[in-house]
Design a protein around this motif. Structure first.
Motif, PDB file in Angstrom:
ATOM      1  N   ILE A  34       0.827  -1.212   0.000  1.00 56.03           N
ATOM      2  CA  ILE A  34       0.000   0.000   0.000  1.00 56.03           C
ATOM      3  C   ILE A  34       0.860   1.260   0.000  1.00 56.03           C
ATOM      4  O   ILE A  34       0.596   2.209  -0.731  1.00 56.03           O
ATOM      5  N   MET A  35       1.889   1.263   0.818  1.00 57.42           N
ATOM      6  CA  MET A  35       2.681   2.476   0.955  1.00 57.42           C
ATOM      7  C   MET A  35       3.545   2.762  -0.270  1.00 57.42           C
ATOM      8  O   MET A  35       4.048   3.861  -0.448  1.00 57.42           O
ATOM      9  N   GLU A  36       3.704   1.769  -1.149  1.00 56.28           N
ATOM     10  CA  GLU A  36       4.441   2.002  -2.399  1.00 56.28           C
ATOM     11  C   GLU A  36       3.625   2.840  -3.379  1.00 56.28           C
ATOM     12  O   GLU A  36       4.177   3.677  -4.091  1.00 56.28           O
ATOM     13  N   VAL A  37       2.305   2.588  -3.424  1.00 58.91           N
ATOM     14  CA  VAL A  37       1.491   3.199  -4.482  1.00 58.91           C
ATOM     15  C   VAL A  37       0.431   4.160  -3.959  1.00 58.91           C
ATOM     16  O   VAL A  37      -0.284   4.778  -4.748  1.00 58.91           O
ATOM     17  N   ALA A  38       0.311   4.308  -2.662  1.00 56.56           N
ATOM     18  CA  ALA A  38      -0.748   5.173  -2.129  1.00 56.56           C
ATOM     19  C   ALA A  38      -0.257   6.052  -0.991  1.00 56.56           C
ATOM     20  O   ALA A  38      -1.018   6.383  -0.092  1.00 56.56           O
ATOM     21  N   SER A  39       0.992   6.416  -1.042  1.00 58.22           N
ATOM     22  CA  SER A  39       1.513   7.349  -0.037  1.00 58.22           C
ATOM     23  C   SER A  39       2.366   8.398  -0.738  1.00 58.22           C
ATOM     24  O   SER A  39       2.940   8.144  -1.802  1.00 58.22           O
ATOM     25  N   ILE A  40       2.452   9.548  -0.144  1.00 53.32           N
ATOM     26  CA  ILE A  40       3.272  10.600  -0.733  1.00 53.32           C
ATOM     27  C   ILE A  40       4.738  10.190  -0.707  1.00 53.32           C
ATOM     28  O   ILE A  40       5.497  10.488  -1.641  1.00 53.32           O
ATOM     29  N   ASP A  41       5.154   9.464   0.309  1.00 49.97           N
ATOM     30  CA  ASP A  41       6.541   8.987   0.359  1.00 49.97           C
ATOM     31  C   ASP A  41       6.820   8.002  -0.776  1.00 49.97           C
ATOM     32  O   ASP A  41       7.887   8.048  -1.397  1.00 49.97           O
ATOM     33  N   GLY A  42       5.849   7.113  -1.038  1.00 50.34           N
ATOM     34  CA  GLY A  42       6.017   6.159  -2.127  1.00 50.34           C
ATOM     35  C   GLY A  42       6.143   6.861  -3.472  1.00 50.34           C
ATOM     36  O   GLY A  42       6.953   6.477  -4.318  1.00 50.34           O
ATOM     37  N   TYR A  43       5.355   7.898  -3.654  1.00 51.50           N
ATOM     38  CA  TYR A  43       5.410   8.654  -4.907  1.00 51.50           C
ATOM     39  C   TYR A  43       6.758   9.345  -5.070  1.00 51.50           C
ATOM     40  O   TYR A  43       7.336   9.350  -6.159  1.00 51.50           O
ATOM     41  N   GLN A  44       7.250   9.913  -4.002  1.00 51.80           N
ATOM     42  CA  GLN A  44       8.541  10.604  -4.086  1.00 51.80           C
ATOM     43  C   GLN A  44       9.684   9.627  -4.335  1.00 51.80           C
ATOM     44  O   GLN A  44      10.657   9.970  -5.005  1.00 51.80           O
ATOM     45  N   ARG A  45       9.549   8.392  -3.856  1.00 49.01           N
ATOM     46  CA  ARG A  45      10.591   7.382  -4.085  1.00 49.01           C
ATOM     47  C   ARG A  45      10.557   6.854  -5.510  1.00 49.01           C
ATOM     48  O   ARG A  45      11.601   6.631  -6.127  1.00 49.01           O
ATOM     49  N   ASN A  46       9.340   6.617  -6.019  1.00 49.83           N
ATOM     50  CA  ASN A  46       9.222   5.988  -7.335  1.00 49.83           C
ATOM     51  C   ASN A  46       8.004   6.546  -8.073  1.00 49.83           C
ATOM     52  O   ASN A  46       6.972   5.878  -8.196  1.00 49.83           O
ATOM     53  N   PRO A  47       8.100   7.783  -8.572  1.00 46.82           N
ATOM     54  CA  PRO A  47       6.944   8.389  -9.228  1.00 46.82           C
ATOM     55  C   PRO A  47       6.476   7.624 -10.461  1.00 46.82           C
ATOM     56  O   PRO A  47       5.287   7.586 -10.754  1.00 46.82           O
ATOM     57  N   LYS A  48       7.398   6.991 -11.179  1.00 50.23           N
ATOM     58  CA  LYS A  48       7.016   6.256 -12.394  1.00 50.23           C
ATOM     59  C   LYS A  48       6.087   5.092 -12.043  1.00 50.23           C
ATOM     60  O   LYS A  48       5.059   4.877 -12.698  1.00 50.23           O
ATOM     61  N   LEU A  49       6.415   4.339 -11.011  1.00 50.01           N
ATOM     62  CA  LEU A  49       5.574   3.209 -10.581  1.00 50.01           C
ATOM     63  C   LEU A  49       4.178   3.695 -10.199  1.00 50.01           C
ATOM     64  O   LEU A  49       3.166   3.116 -10.605  1.00 50.01           O
TER      65      LEU A  49
END
Length: 226
Positions: A34-49
């Motif tokens: 969940i935190m990979e694709v639905a968190s602001i931190d996840g977006y900043q780590r991997n925006p392409k994903l």
């Protein structure tokens, strides 16, 4: 004067149109943390994903249609002043014709600037890295992620505060702040909860243990007394 009916909807109502839910065993989270694709931190780590994840979800919208429960809520506008507060990011309520819909968690068919949450535009195709908002910043999905504020929560609270009847459909009541909205209903306001599961129990509410489309006749009977 029509009575005010406020409806809080969650993933369960859209699941019957074929939109995968987030938290079921076969839901969209299956292959993603969940935190990979639905968190602001996840977006900043991997925006392409994250962009690709929501691009796929956006495409799915064009393969589904509103179901009988969506149309039922629209038809209730003949008898009530209806406000729908939804946790869903699809546009099925709007496509069914509901005139007042508040999206707590954003909308898939909109995009916004990475830097300005108020710079929102309609968007029906993939968002790619390099697609820019008017302010020159990268476009991102207009989705409220974990770690972000919920801009529409105050508007939602205002609706619940003025409700004569509150109906909750297809949500586990586990995600906050949405789950706290019922606490803003005035004392003695009837609360009707529609969901087949037993994950949420409250002796003060009427629980219809059915899916949204299966509950329509029972809801008609209950709402007819108001």
């Amino acid at each position: 004067m029509k009575k005010k009916l406020v409806v809080l909807t969650g993933a369960g109502i859209s699941a019957e149109s074929g939109i995968s839910t987030f938290r079921d065993a076969n839901g969209l989270w299956k292959n993603h943390d969940i935190m990979e694709v639905a968190s602001i931190d996840g977006y900043q780590r991997n925006p392409k994903l994250v962009q690709e994840f929501y691009n796929e979800r956006r495409k799915q919208l064009f393969e589904v249609e509103p179901n009988a429960a969506h149309f039922f809520l629209k038809d209730l506008e003949h008898n009530f002043e209806v406000a729908i507060i939804t946790q869903n990011v699809d546009d099925l309520h709007e496509r069914a014709g509901s005139s007042k819909v508040i999206h707590l968690h954003g909308e898939l068919r909109k995009a916004r600037s990475e830097k300005d949450e108020k710079l929102i535009i309609d968007w029906n195709k993939d968002i790619k890295l390099g697609d820019l908002a008017e302010d020159g910043n990268q476009l991102r999905p207009h989705i409220v992620w974990f770690g972000e504020m919920v801009p529409e929560i105050e508007n939602a609270i205002d609706e619940v505060l003025t409700a004569d009847v509150l109906v909750i459909i297809g949500t586990s009541m586990q995600v906050y702040p949405a789950a706290s909205l019922k606490d803003y209903a005035k004392p003695n306001v009837p609360i009707i909860y529609v969901d087949p599961s037993d994950t949420y129990t409250d002796s003060s509410i009427t629980h219809i243990k059915k899916r949204a489309t299966e509950s329509i006749e029972e809801l008609k009977t209950i709402l007819n007394i108001f």
